[in-house]
Design an enzyme around this catalytic site. Structure first.
Site, PDB file in Angstrom:
ATOM      1  CB  THR A 122      -0.922   0.033   1.231  1.00  0.00           C
ATOM      2  OG1 THR A 122      -0.125  -0.064   2.414  1.00  0.00           O
ATOM      3  CG2 THR A 122      -1.910  -1.120   1.197  1.00  0.00           C
ATOM      4  N   GLY A 152       1.496  -6.086   5.783  1.00  0.00           N
ATOM      5  CA  GLY A 152       1.154  -7.433   6.230  1.00  0.00           C
ATOM      6  C   GLY A 152       1.637  -7.763   7.618  1.00  0.00           C
ATOM      7  CG  ASP A 172      -0.220  -1.734  15.170  1.00  0.00           C
ATOM      8  OD1 ASP A 172       0.761  -1.786  14.413  1.00  0.00           O
ATOM      9  OD2 ASP A 172      -1.367  -1.467  14.773  1.00  0.00           O
ATOM     10  CE  LYS A 177       0.010   2.800  13.850  1.00  0.00           C
ATOM     11  NZ  LYS A 177      -0.578   1.436  13.841  1.00  0.00           N
ATOM     12  CG  ASN A 208      -2.638   5.680  11.651  1.00  0.00           C
ATOM     13  OD1 ASN A 208      -2.616   5.294  10.489  1.00  0.00           O
ATOM     14  ND2 ASN A 208      -2.833   4.846  12.667  1.00  0.00           N
ATOM     15  CD1 TRP A 209      -3.212   6.120   7.643  1.00  0.00           C
ATOM     16  CD2 TRP A 209      -2.662   7.653   6.119  1.00  0.00           C
ATOM     17  NE1 TRP A 209      -4.383   6.631   7.121  1.00  0.00           N
ATOM     18  CE2 TRP A 209      -4.075   7.564   6.183  1.00  0.00           C
ATOM     19  CE3 TRP A 209      -2.083   8.555   5.229  1.00  0.00           C
ATOM     20  CZ2 TRP A 209      -4.913   8.353   5.382  1.00  0.00           C
ATOM     21  CZ3 TRP A 209      -2.912   9.333   4.442  1.00  0.00           C
ATOM     22  CH2 TRP A 209      -4.299   9.232   4.518  1.00  0.00           C
ATOM     23  CB  CYS A 243     -13.271  -4.922   5.417  1.00  0.00           C
ATOM     24  SG  CYS A 243     -11.630  -5.028   4.681  1.00  0.00           S
TER      25      CYS A 243
END
Length: 753
Positions: A174, A190, A314, A341, A401-402, A648
């Site tokens: 991504t 992943g 994470d 993070k 975050n991103w 999702c």
């Protein structure tokens, strides 16, 4: 000279150098054009432009320039590049759109023709975070891991390589490719599945593999693909779960210093999450959650700095890195800055990796601080959930975050989209079982948030936990909030902040309302929101200057460029990504739908055309089938649902991804074929065969049906509950009166490269 600069024509370079003129001169038409050369504008990834035509005095006059339909409802997380009057934008799946940057007229589109079955391995949305440009070529990665070089003139594919080493594992891509000298570098996603992280470098001209750097060892004894892994192996328990891959994926965030010829790479979280499962006897577990400096000619490591030793929350270090020169003490230092993070803002010497400072920019409880002599975080024990659930700050969403942050060399400030949120971590009672190619976190977490669905403390998977009053005793306020913070990286403090929670303070959408950031030498900071507004602030003090309602939710960082003497501001708009399948009430996606598009603005452009409003169902429907399955089946189904589906299908409201609670009777009949045979792969629902059994598929369905009936029964028992109706857009501040122009300054081209 870096490849980003080499990509420009001589005229464009002259234009960029000329942009250091005064504000008055910049407003006049110029013979040269100024582009946006990388995702972050430059190799240093500053997300800063020296353009000044749009400034604090006239930002309220920004209006519609043009728009372009991206023909997808998936989330938009990329920032386009503009070179020689053409905009190149990466979109979900790995599509590339080339458009005229003056008009938005399509020039060409590249379709990577992805096999949609890859969706069963997607962690956090079918998204793309950008592309790279060098030597007349566009470099793009598709979500299934193929890296392509395209001719910038017509989109013709010049070469393509498969970057995935093992397609049986949970690899996707991504992130954006990055240019470093004569190679193009790409990582992968992943880390929540069973990937073993690495980055690959390919020759720009031919696509030949130049080198590959694995971020974690494959075993304790080797063989080691490169010497750095032998060093890393000593930081892992020999009995570590090597079979699971261990994570460390590089899914975003690189930068390049051409003078030092160093590539800076951010490494992601570990898998499994809990140390006691992953590396039972402890260890730092290099190189997870680390910043790496790599020689791009050889692929060898120059230095590393681990932000979170032994990470189990994470706490990725894949967030954008910014290179700059800062006056610290009595000397100017070449630095790398990152807000990963874990909640600490890091300033490192980018030549040596020396820690210069590390201070919290959000509430942090897993550590009391960072020892600036050793560089190690000092853990408090609050983050140790090995023997019971713990409330931890920050949450897995991170303090940041991103969403890109930005650095303005004129103000000396870094503008960070920040998140104040905690999460409760715990380990399931059931023994961990490795799922090949599937989710392998080994831990669960939930947010103390309203309307959090399967991700909240009220979810079935979390109902056995102690109450928040007990878990949060002695901890900071657990109300989820988002902020845009201006951070002084020398003084290590917040200079100003604007809350971006909107109407969702305390709810999950407070995490995602504030998008990525861009800043300019017009003394401006730009940030979009999921409400559909592009906000403009004064860079020095955060004073709001404009809010342009476009009717499409914004997550990506905006960008700006100048053509024919006109400065444009543009942004890719569309809601999605992690937990982005739901469109909360009040978002533009909920009101207008989520058709992705690029919107460009210019001075005196007028209102932005909005999509047509959606029609909304006003009542909670009766479920299509009756309840079935035992209480144990339903509980197991809820656990499986959270592990395999909730990333999702959040199942809490309207959105681009269906709410499974309201499946039709026919869909219930076809459920196993959909889940296990992939009959709807063309619609993005790949097969989960091998990850769940037919019996488990029915347990998931039983849990979904039970959840549907509970929602229906609650609605029936609350006759005065308001129906779900189209919402009105939040009131946006009017453009303020013109702000007197600040004294002209000498514009900078950004941080040294």
């Amino acid at each position: 000279m870096s490849n980003a600069w080499r990509a420009l024509s001589a005229v464009a370079v002259l234009g960029l150098l000329a942009s250091g003129c005064s504000k008055h001169e910049a407003a006049a038409p110029q013979a040269a054009d100024v582009g946006w050369l990388t995702g972050g504008h430059d190799d240093a990834q500053t997300y800063h432009s020296p353009l000044q035509q749009v400034d604090e005095a006239n930002a309220g006059r920004l209006g519609f320039g043009w728009s372009y339909d991206l023909e997808t409802t998936h989330g938009q997380e990329a920032t386009p590049v503009v070179v020689d009057g053409v905009m190149y934008a990466s979109a979900p799946w790995g599509f590339v759109h080339a458009v005229d940057a003056r008009t938005g007229r399509r020039r060409w589109v590249f379709d990577p023709k992805v096999d949609n079955s890859i969706t069963s391995k997607v962690c956090c949305g079918i998204v793309s975070r950008g592309l790279a440009f060098a030597e007349g070529r566009v470099f793009t990665a598709s979500i299934d891991g193929r890296l392509s070089a395209l001719d910038a003139k017509d989109g013709k594919q010049l070469w393509q390589v498969d970057t995935i080493v093992d397609h049986e594992r949970g690899y996707t891509v991504t992130g954006s490719p990055y240019i470093a000298g004569d190679v193009v570098v790409i990582g992968n996603s992943g880390g929540e599945l069973d990937a073993r992280g690495y980055i690959s470098a390919y020759r720009i001209s031919s696509g030949e593999l130049a080198w590959r750097f694995f971020t974690v060892p494959g075993s304790a004894q080797g063989p080691f693909e490169h010497p750095e892994l032998e060093v890393a192996a000593k930081t892992w328990d020999p009995k570590s779960r090597w079979d699971v891959g261990l994570g460390g994926t590089v899914w975003d965030g690189m930068a390049y210093d051409a003078k030092l010829d160093l590539l800076y790479v951010g490494v992601g979280n570990s898998a499994l999450y809990p140390r006691k499962l992953r590396s039972p006897n402890g260890g730092d577990n290099l190189y997870v959650s680390s910043i790496l400096a790599i020689h791009p000619k050889t692929g060898r490591l120059a230095w590393h700095y681990q932000t979170t030793p032994g990470d189990q929350w994470d706490y990725t270090a894949t967030q954008k890195k910014i290179l700059a020169d800062l006056r610290i003490g009595d000397r100017t230092r070449q630095v790398l800055m990152q807000a990963p993070k874990n909640g600490f803002f890091y300033v490192l010497d980018r030549a040596t990796g020396e820690l210069l400072s590390a201070k919290p920019y959000v509430p942090v409880t897993w550590a009391s601080g960072v020892d600036e002599k050793t560089g190690r975080a000092m853990e408090t024990g609050q983050g140790d959930y090995s023997n019971g659930p713990k409330l931890v700050f920050p949450s897995p969403a991170g303090g940041h975050n991103w969403h890109p942050m930005a650095f303005n060399p004129d103000t000396g400030l870094v503008y960070i989209p920040t998140l104040e949120a905690s999460a409760v971590f715990w380990m399931p009672d059931a023994p961990y079982v490795y799922a090949k190619g599937g989710p392998n976190t080994g831990a669960l977490y939930a947010f103390p948030a309203a309307h959090a669905g399967n991700w909240g403390l009220e979810s079935p998977a979390a109902k056995h936990l102690p109450p928040l009053s007990e878990l949060g005793k002695g901890q900071p306020d657990t109300t989820i909030r988002g902020f845009l913070r201006a951070w002084d990286p020398v003084a290590n403090k917040v200079v100003w902040e604007v809350e971006t929670s909107g109407q969702w303070a305390g709810q999950m959408n407070a995490l995602w309302n504030g998008g990525g950031v861009m800043t300019t030498s017009g003394n401006l900071v730009f940030q979009g929101q999921s409400t559909g507004a592009l906000h403009v602030y004064r860079a020095t003090d955060g004073h709001p200057l404009a809010a342009i309602d476009i009717g499409t939710s914004i997550m990506a960082a905006p960008m700006t460029y100048e053509l024919d003497g006109i400065q444009y501001v543009a942004v890719m708009a569309g809601f999605g990504g992690a937990l982005g399948g739901v469109h909360p009430v009040g978002t533009a996606a909920e009101r207008y739908g989520n058709a992705g598009r690029i919107v460009a603005f210019k001075l005196d452009g007028g209102p932005v055309p909005k999509p047509a409003e959606k029609e909304h169902v006003s009542t909670v429907p009766r479920p299509a089938v009756e309840r079935f399955g035992s209480a144990a089946d339903i509980q197991t189904g809820n656990d499986l649902l959270k592990r395999n589906c909730a990333r999702c299908h959040a199942n809490e409201g309207p959105g681009a991804i269906p709410d499974l609670r309201w499946m039709s009777a026919q869909t219930h009949q076809e459920f196993e074929d959909i889940v296990l045979k992939g009959v709807r792969a063309a619609k993005g629902m790949g097969s989960f065969a091998g990850l769940i059994t037919p019996a488990q598929a029915q347990q998931i369905r039983a849990a979904v049906v039970d959840s549907a009936w509970r929602a229906y029964e609650a609605a029936q028992n609350t006759p005065q509950s308001a129906p779900h109706v189209p919402t009105t857009a939040p009131e946006l501040p009017r453009s303020p009166e013109p702000v007197p122009g600040r004294e002209p300054t000498t514009a900078s081209n950004g941080a040294s490269r």
